[in-house]
Design a protein around this motif. Structure first.
Motif, PDB file in Angstrom:
ATOM      1  N   ARG A 264       0.837  -1.210   0.000  1.00 18.95           N
ATOM      2  CA  ARG A 264       0.000   0.000   0.000  1.00 18.95           C
ATOM      3  C   ARG A 264       0.868   1.255   0.000  1.00 18.95           C
ATOM      4  NH1 ARG A 264      -5.198  -0.085   1.736  1.00 18.95           N
ATOM      5  NH2 ARG A 264      -5.120   2.051   0.957  1.00 18.95           N
ATOM      6  N   HIS A 265       1.987   1.169   0.658  1.00 18.71           N
ATOM      7  CA  HIS A 265       2.934   2.281   0.709  1.00 18.71           C
ATOM      8  C   HIS A 265       4.328   1.732   0.436  1.00 18.71           C
ATOM      9  CE1 HIS A 265      -0.049   5.010   2.492  1.00 18.71           C
ATOM     10  NE2 HIS A 265      -0.454   3.935   3.160  1.00 18.71           N
ATOM     11  N   LEU A 266       5.075   2.474  -0.373  1.00 21.84           N
ATOM     12  CA  LEU A 266       6.420   2.039  -0.737  1.00 21.84           C
ATOM     13  C   LEU A 266       7.333   3.256  -0.749  1.00 21.84           C
ATOM     14  CD1 LEU A 266       8.228  -0.289  -1.785  1.00 21.84           C
ATOM     15  CD2 LEU A 266       7.489   0.307  -4.095  1.00 21.84           C
TER      16      LEU A 266
ATOM     17  N   GLY B 225      -4.703   1.171  -4.400  1.00 18.09           N
ATOM     18  CA  GLY B 225      -3.530   1.903  -4.830  1.00 18.09           C
ATOM     19  C   GLY B 225      -2.269   1.611  -4.028  1.00 18.09           C
ATOM     20  N   THR B 226      -1.147   1.921  -4.635  1.00 19.94           N
ATOM     21  CA  THR B 226       0.158   1.896  -3.969  1.00 19.94           C
ATOM     22  C   THR B 226       0.694   3.316  -4.012  1.00 19.94           C
ATOM     23  OG1 THR B 226       0.729  -0.383  -4.545  1.00 19.94           O
ATOM     24  CG2 THR B 226       2.551   1.118  -4.081  1.00 19.94           C
ATOM     25  N   ARG B 227       1.021   3.830  -2.842  1.00 22.83           N
ATOM     26  CA  ARG B 227       1.581   5.174  -2.777  1.00 22.83           C
ATOM     27  C   ARG B 227       3.104   5.075  -2.720  1.00 22.83           C
ATOM     28  NH1 ARG B 227      -3.263   4.820  -1.873  1.00 22.83           N
ATOM     29  NH2 ARG B 227      -4.680   6.549  -2.212  1.00 22.83           N
ATOM     30  N   LEU B 228       3.722   5.510  -3.801  1.00 21.75           N
ATOM     31  CA  LEU B 228       5.171   5.453  -3.912  1.00 21.75           C
ATOM     32  C   LEU B 228       5.757   6.808  -3.532  1.00 21.75           C
ATOM     33  CD1 LEU B 228       7.855   4.130  -4.891  1.00 21.75           C
ATOM     34  CD2 LEU B 228       7.314   5.038  -7.168  1.00 21.75           C
ATOM     35  N   THR B 229       6.700   6.768  -2.632  1.00 17.61           N
ATOM     36  CA  THR B 229       7.435   7.974  -2.248  1.00 17.61           C
ATOM     37  C   THR B 229       8.907   7.743  -2.534  1.00 17.61           C
ATOM     38  OG1 THR B 229       5.854   8.459  -0.474  1.00 17.61           O
ATOM     39  CG2 THR B 229       7.979   9.588  -0.392  1.00 17.61           C
ATOM     40  N   VAL B 230       9.480   8.637  -3.315  1.00 19.68           N
ATOM     41  CA  VAL B 230      10.907   8.549  -3.635  1.00 19.68           C
ATOM     42  C   VAL B 230      11.629   9.624  -2.838  1.00 19.68           C
ATOM     43  CG1 VAL B 230      12.654   8.654  -5.441  1.00 19.68           C
ATOM     44  CG2 VAL B 230      10.390   7.680  -5.928  1.00 19.68           C
TER      45      VAL B 230
END
Lengths: 111, 113
Positions: free
Chosen positions: B9-11, B107-112
């Motif tokens: 879910r979060h990455l 959804g997947t929330r991607l944070t870079v």
């Protein structure tokens, strides 16, 4: 797929019917009208779709004009949880097709 | 019948790392769609796949992004060498055929970073 035009935003009083319009004047005979909504940042939620007849389900009603150039999504008794962005999408019924989302209408249900 | 499942879910990824996003469609669904939503923006179509085939990848960036939907297992959206601009919510949807309503995952929330 035909383009759609929706108002940017609308308000509706809680308990009243919310009527969300959509213009799709270039729709062709084999294209359906789909409605989705996105509540805050959740995944979009399917609401309803139709070809030319009016449709109703447990969530909403879809009224399509006789010439099919516009439609209205009706939420009969809006609640605060119906606050969301509502997307009207036209999609071909032939072949395999994806869904293109426009900017939608931001509906705010007011207490 | 479980809905469309996306994980994680979060990455969080550092710049230059790879991100792998997984999508398990609803049972009986063989069509998968991937969308990206940047902060405060709308949903942008990326790619549409049917089992083992890419049907439409017109929305997919030409470099660093790839998608697959193998015969067995989930669909994978892969982003190589992530950059800050890849930070977004990535949504997956599935449908039984390409002509039915599609149902979305959370959804997947991607944070870079």
């Amino acid at each position: 797929d035909a383009k759609t035009t929706q108002p940017t935003s609308m308000d509706c009083a809680e308990g009243r019917a919310a009527n969300l319009p959509c213009n799709h004047s270039t729709i062709s005979g084999n294209e359906y009208v789909y409605w989705y909504r996105q509540i805050h940042s959740q995944g979009p939620q399917y609401i309803i779709h139709g070809l030319k007849n009016n449709e109703t389900n447990e969530m909403a009603s879809l009224i399509i004009t006789e010439d099919r150039k516009s439609s209205t999504l009706i939420l009969p008794h809006a609640t605060l949880r119906d606050t969301a962005v509502y997307y009207c999408i036209v999609r071909s019924s032939t072949g395999a097709n994806n869904l293109f989302f426009g900017t939608g209408t931001r509906l705010t249900v007011i207490p | 019948n479980a809905g469309v499942m996306q994980n994680p879910r979060h990455l969080v990824r550092r710049r230059g790392q790879e991100a792998r996003l997984r999508c398990s469609p609803m049972k009986g669904h063989s069509h998968v769609y991937w969308y990206r939503q940047l902060p405060e923006e709308g949903l942008k179509f990326m790619v549409y796949l049917q089992k083992e085939n890419i049907i439409d990848e017109s929305g997919m960036p030409k470099e660093r992004f790839s998608a697959e939907f193998p015969k067995e297992g989930p669909s994978i959206l892969r982003i190589q060498q992530v950059v800050r601009g890849d930070s977004a919510a990535y949504f997956c949807a599935s449908s039984p055929t390409g002509r039915n309503e599609a149902f979305f995952g959370q959804g997947t929330r991607l944070t870079v970073v």
